[in-house]
Design an enzyme around this catalytic site. Structure first.
Site, short mmCIF file in Angstrom:
data_model
loop_
_atom_site.label_atom_id
_atom_site.label_comp_id
_atom_site.label_asym_id
_atom_site.label_seq_id
_atom_site.Cartn_x
_atom_site.Cartn_y
_atom_site.Cartn_z
CD GLU A 111 -3.09 -0.98 0.37
OE1 GLU A 111 -3.14 0.06 -0.10
OE2 GLU A 111 -3.84 -1.88 0.33
CB CYS A 139 -1.83 7.00 1.56
SG CYS A 139 -3.32 6.11 2.28
P1 NAD Z 1 8.68 4.87 4.65
O1 NAD Z 1 8.43 3.97 3.24
O2 NAD Z 1 9.61 5.77 4.88
O3 NAD Z 1 8.63 3.78 5.89
C1 NAD Z 1 7.40 2.89 6.19
C2 NAD Z 1 8.16 1.92 6.79
O4 NAD Z 1 9.09 0.98 6.10
C3 NAD Z 1 8.68 2.21 8.08
O5 NAD Z 1 8.33 1.38 9.11
C4 NAD Z 1 10.30 2.15 7.79
O6 NAD Z 1 11.07 1.97 9.03
C5 NAD Z 1 10.10 0.90 6.89
N1 NAD Z 1 11.39 0.72 6.03
C6 NAD Z 1 12.23 1.67 5.56
N2 NAD Z 1 13.33 1.15 4.73
C7 NAD Z 1 12.99 -0.02 4.81
C8 NAD Z 1 13.45 -1.25 4.12
N3 NAD Z 1 14.50 -1.05 3.24
N4 NAD Z 1 12.99 -2.55 4.30
C9 NAD Z 1 12.08 -2.65 5.02
N5 NAD Z 1 11.17 -1.69 5.62
C10 NAD Z 1 11.69 -0.51 5.83
O7 NAD Z 1 6.96 5.50 4.69
P2 NAD Z 1 6.42 6.57 5.70
O8 NAD Z 1 7.34 7.89 5.61
O9 NAD Z 1 6.64 6.09 7.21
O10 NAD Z 1 4.97 6.83 5.36
C11 NAD Z 1 4.62 7.99 4.22
C12 NAD Z 1 4.14 6.83 2.90
O11 NAD Z 1 3.29 6.08 3.24
C13 NAD Z 1 3.68 7.80 1.82
O12 NAD Z 1 4.18 7.91 0.62
C14 NAD Z 1 1.96 7.59 2.09
O13 NAD Z 1 1.53 7.80 1.05
C15 NAD Z 1 2.08 6.20 2.49
N6 NAD Z 1 1.04 5.39 2.90
C16 NAD Z 1 0.37 4.76 2.03
C17 NAD Z 1 -0.94 4.13 2.47
C18 NAD Z 1 -1.74 3.14 1.69
O14 NAD Z 1 -2.73 2.75 2.09
N7 NAD Z 1 -1.56 3.17 0.48
C19 NAD Z 1 -1.25 4.37 3.82
C20 NAD Z 1 -0.28 5.31 4.54
C21 NAD Z 1 0.70 5.72 4.14
#
Ligand code: NAD
Length: 511
Positions: A243, A277
Site C-alpha cells: 500500500e 495517503c
Molecule cells: P516509509 O516508506 O519511509 O516507511 C514505512 C516503513 O518502512 C517504516 O516502518 C520504515 O521503518 C520501513 N522501512 C524503511 N526502509 C525499509 C526497508 N529497506 N525495508 C523494510 N522496511 C523499511 O514511509 P513513511 O514515510 O513512514 O510513510 C509515508 C508514506 O506512506 C507516504 O508515501 C504515504 O502515501 C504512504 N502510505 C500509504 C498508505 C496506503 O494505504 N496506500 C497508507 C499510509 C501511508
C-alpha cells in the site's frame, strides 16, 4: 531528534519525540538481526496453537480486544496524538473508531471469506470428483507500517492477518512506535496468546531483516521503499502486499454543489496535516465554478485553527509528524511560487519548536510544478482551472500514482461515468476517501500506488496460501486417459475436441 529510518549505523535504542512540542517522550529498542530472529522463532512456535483455535476462538480474542480498545480509547488517542501530532479527537475519528470497527468486521467475516470453497469444475475429465479449495495461513506475517496512521495502518493491517490464523510481527515506523506497543498490551489484556502478536521496534534496517524472515509481508509506506521490499522479497519469492503513495485528484464539475465540494476538499486536504495517503492532493475545477470554489476554499482554510493538540475541540489541524516531510512541503510550495503560482493563504512554516506548516492554498498551478505531480503529504491544496470535463480527466490521469480520487457533480450518472474513466483504485462521487470505511470493498492502489488489496475478501485471503484438494470417491481402477497411448484413444480424443471446441462461436457455458 528521532532516528531517521534510513540511518546507516545500528543504535541500541532510538528516541521518540512529540512533533508538536519537540519534547522527547520515549526511548525505544532498535531491534537488531539477532533479536528479530528470536522473535520470529517464537512467533513460529506459537502459530499452530493460534491457528488451531479456529475462527471462533480467534474471534473471541478480537471482540475482547475491541472492548479493551473502547475502554482505553482516550489513552490510545493520546498516545497517537503525542507521537504523531494530530488532535486526539481526530485520532478517535480516523484511527480508534476504524480499528474497533475492523476488529469486529474481520472476526465476523473471516468464516465467510476463508471457509472451504466447494468447486464445481467444468471439465468433463473430472466428472464425479470432489474439488475443494481451502485457505491456510502463511505462518508468520510481517506487517511494516508508516508514521502517518500509527494505528489504522499498523495494527489495522495486523487484524485480518491474525484473524486468518497467522502470528504477526508488526514493525512500526521508528517515528511512531508507541501506539503499536500499546496495542500489544491490549492483545495480551484480551487474552491473546504469548508471542502471537509481537512488536519489532526499529528503523528501516529492522524492516529489511523482517522481509528476509517472514512468510509474507504487508507493507504500507512510500513507493520508494515499497520497490526495495518487492526486490528483496523476490529473493525468497515471499508474497508481498504493498500500500504505497498517492497524488489523489479531485474534479469539480460545473454543476457541482460547490459548497459541499469545498468543505470536502478542505477536510481531506488538511486532516492529519495532509499526511494521508488518500488525501486530496490536487483539485481540477471547471471554469464556470472556479472562482466560487476558490473563494469558499480560501475562507474555510483561513478559518482553521492550528496548534499544539490539546483537549478535544481545541484545534483543527495539529503538527506534521516527520521533519523531512516538512522540508518536502516547503520545497513544493517554493517550486510552485518560483514557477508562477500564487499563495492565497498560508505558505510558510509555523513559529515555535513544533513541526507546523500553515494550511496553504495555491492557485495558478500546472503540471510543470512538483505540487501537482509528486506526493506532497502536507497541508496544501493546489487548485487548477480547467476548460472542461475532458481536460480534468486527462490531468487527473496524468500521474504515476492511482490510489483514490473524487468527482463532484449534481448529475450522479455523469459522476459515475467520469469515475469509471479515472485510473485509480477508488473514486468517490460527491465525497472523498470515505470508500475506505466500506471494509467489504477492496481498497487497492493502481499504478505505482501499490499491489494487492486491503479490505474485502482479497484483504484477508492475501494472508493465506490456497490449497486445492481433489477427492476421487468412486472410479474404475484405470481411467481411459491412462497409459498406454493408442491410435484409437488419440482418434477418440480428436473427435471429442471437435465436438467440444471445434464449432464456430463460443458455447453458452464458456466451453
Ligand atoms: P516509509 O516508506 O519511509 O516507511 C514505512 C516503513 O518502512 C517504516 O516502518 C520504515 O521503518 C520501513 N522501512 C524503511 N526502509 C525499509 C526497508 N529497506 N525495508 C523494510 N522496511 C523499511 O514511509 P513513511 O514515510 O513512514 O510513510 C509515508 C508514506 O506512506 C507516504 O508515501 C504515504 O502515501 C504512504 N502510505 C500509504 C498508505 C496506503 O494505504 N496506500 C497508507 C499510509 C501511508
Amino acid at each position: 531528534m528521532a532516528v531517521v529510518d534510513a540511518a546507516p549505523e545500528v543504535q541500541a535504542t532510538f528516541t521518540v519525540e512529540n512533533p508538536a512540542t519537540g519534547e522527547t517522550i520515549a526511548n525505544v529498542p532498535n531491534l537488531d538481526a539477532g533479536g528479530l530472529r528470536d522473535m520470529v522463532e517464537r512467533a513460529r512456535a506459537a502459530q499452530p496453537a493460534w491457528e488451531a483455535l479456529g475462527f471462533e476462538g480467534r474471534a473471541k480474542v478480537m471482540y475482547e480486544m475491541r472492548r479493551w480498545a473502547v475502554e482505553n480509547r482516550d489513552r490510545i488517542a493520546q498516545t497517537i496524538s503525542e507521537e504523531n501530532g494530530k488532535p486526539p479527537d481526530e485520532a478517535i475519528l480516523t484511527e480508534v473508531f476504524y480499528v474497533c470497527d475492523s476488529l469486529g468486521f474481520w472476526a465476523k467475516k473471516a468464516p465467510k471469506y476463508l471457509g472451504d470453497e466447494r468447486i464445481r469444475t467444468h471439465s468433463p475429465l473430472l466428472l464425479g470428483k470432489k474439488v475443494i479449495t481451502r485457505y491456510r495461513p502463511y505462518g508468520v506475517v510481517g506487517v511494516i507500517g508508516p508514521w502517518n496512521y500509527p494505528l489504522t495502518n499498523n495494527f489495522g493491517d495486523a487484524i485480518p492477518a491474525l484473524v486468518a490464523g497467522n502470528s504477526v510481527i508488526l514493525k512500526p515506523s521508528s517515528v511512531t512506535p508507541l501506539t503499536s506497543m500499546l496495542m500489544a498490551e491490549g492483545f495480551r489484556a484480551a487474552g491473546g496468546p504469548e508471542d502471537v502478536f509481537q512488536i519489532a521496534t526499529g528503523t528501516g534496517g529492522t524492516g529489511a531483516e523482517l522481509v528476509k524472515l517472514a512468510d509474507m509481508i504487508m507493507f504500507t509506506g512510500s513507493t520508494e521503499v515499497g520497490k526495495k521490499i518487492l526486490a528483496q522479497a523476490a529473493e525468497r519469492i515471499t508474497p508481498v502486499s504493498l500500500e504505497l503513495g498517492g497524488k489523489d485528484p479531485m474534479i469539480v464539475l460545473r454543476d457541482a454543489d460547490v459548497e459541499r465540494a469545498a468543505n470536502t476538499a478542505v477536510q481531506w486536504a488538511m486532516s492529519n496535516s495532509g499526511q494521508i495517503c488518500i488525501s486530496v492532493e490536487r483539485v481540477y475545477v471547471e471554469e464556470p465554478v472556479y472562482d466560487e470554489f476558490v473563494s469558499k476554499v480560501v475562507d474555510k482554510v483561513s478559518a482553521l485553527r492550528q496548534g499544539v493538540p490539546a483537549a478535544p475541540g481545541a484545534v483543527d489541524v495539529g503538527a506534521m509528524t516527520f521533519p523531512s516531510q516538512l522540508d518536502v512541503v516547503e520545497r513544493h510550495v517554493k517550486d510552485a511560487v518560483d514557477k508562477g503560482a500564487k499563495v492565497l493563504t498560508g505558505g510558510k512554516r509555523g513559529d515555535g519548536p513544533g513541526l507546523f506548516y500553515e494550511p496553504t492554498v495555491l492557485v495558478d498551478v500546472d503540471h510543470s510544478m512538483a505540487c501537482m505531480t509528486e506526493e506532497t503529504f502536507g497541508p496544501t491544496l493546489p487548485i487548477m482551472k480547467v476548460r472542461d470535463e475532458e481536460e480534468a480527466i486527462r490531468l487527473a490521469n496524468d500521474s504515476p500514482y492511482g490510489l483514490d480520487s473524487s468527482v463532484f457533480t449534481r448529475d450522479v450518472d455523469k459522476g459515475e461515468r467520469v469515475a469509471r474513466r479515472i485510473e485509480a483504485g477508488a473514486t468517490c462521487v460527491n465525497d472523498a476517501l470515505t470508500n475506505y470505511l466500506a471494509q467489504e470493498a477492496p481498497f487497492a492502489g493502481a499504478k505505482e500506488s501499490g499491489m494487492g488489496a486491503r479490505h474485502g475478501a482479497p484483504g484477508i485471503r492475501k494472508y493465506c496460501r490456497t490449497q486445492t484438494i481433489l477427492v476421487t470417491r468412486f472410479a474404475a481402477s484405470k481411467e481411459p486417459t491412462m497409459f498406454p497411448y493408442t491410435a484409437g484413444k488419440a482418434k477418440m480424443l480428436g473427435k471429442a475436441m471437435e465436438l467440444m471446441f471445434g464449432r464456430k462461436g463460443r458455447k453458452k457455458n464458456g466451453g
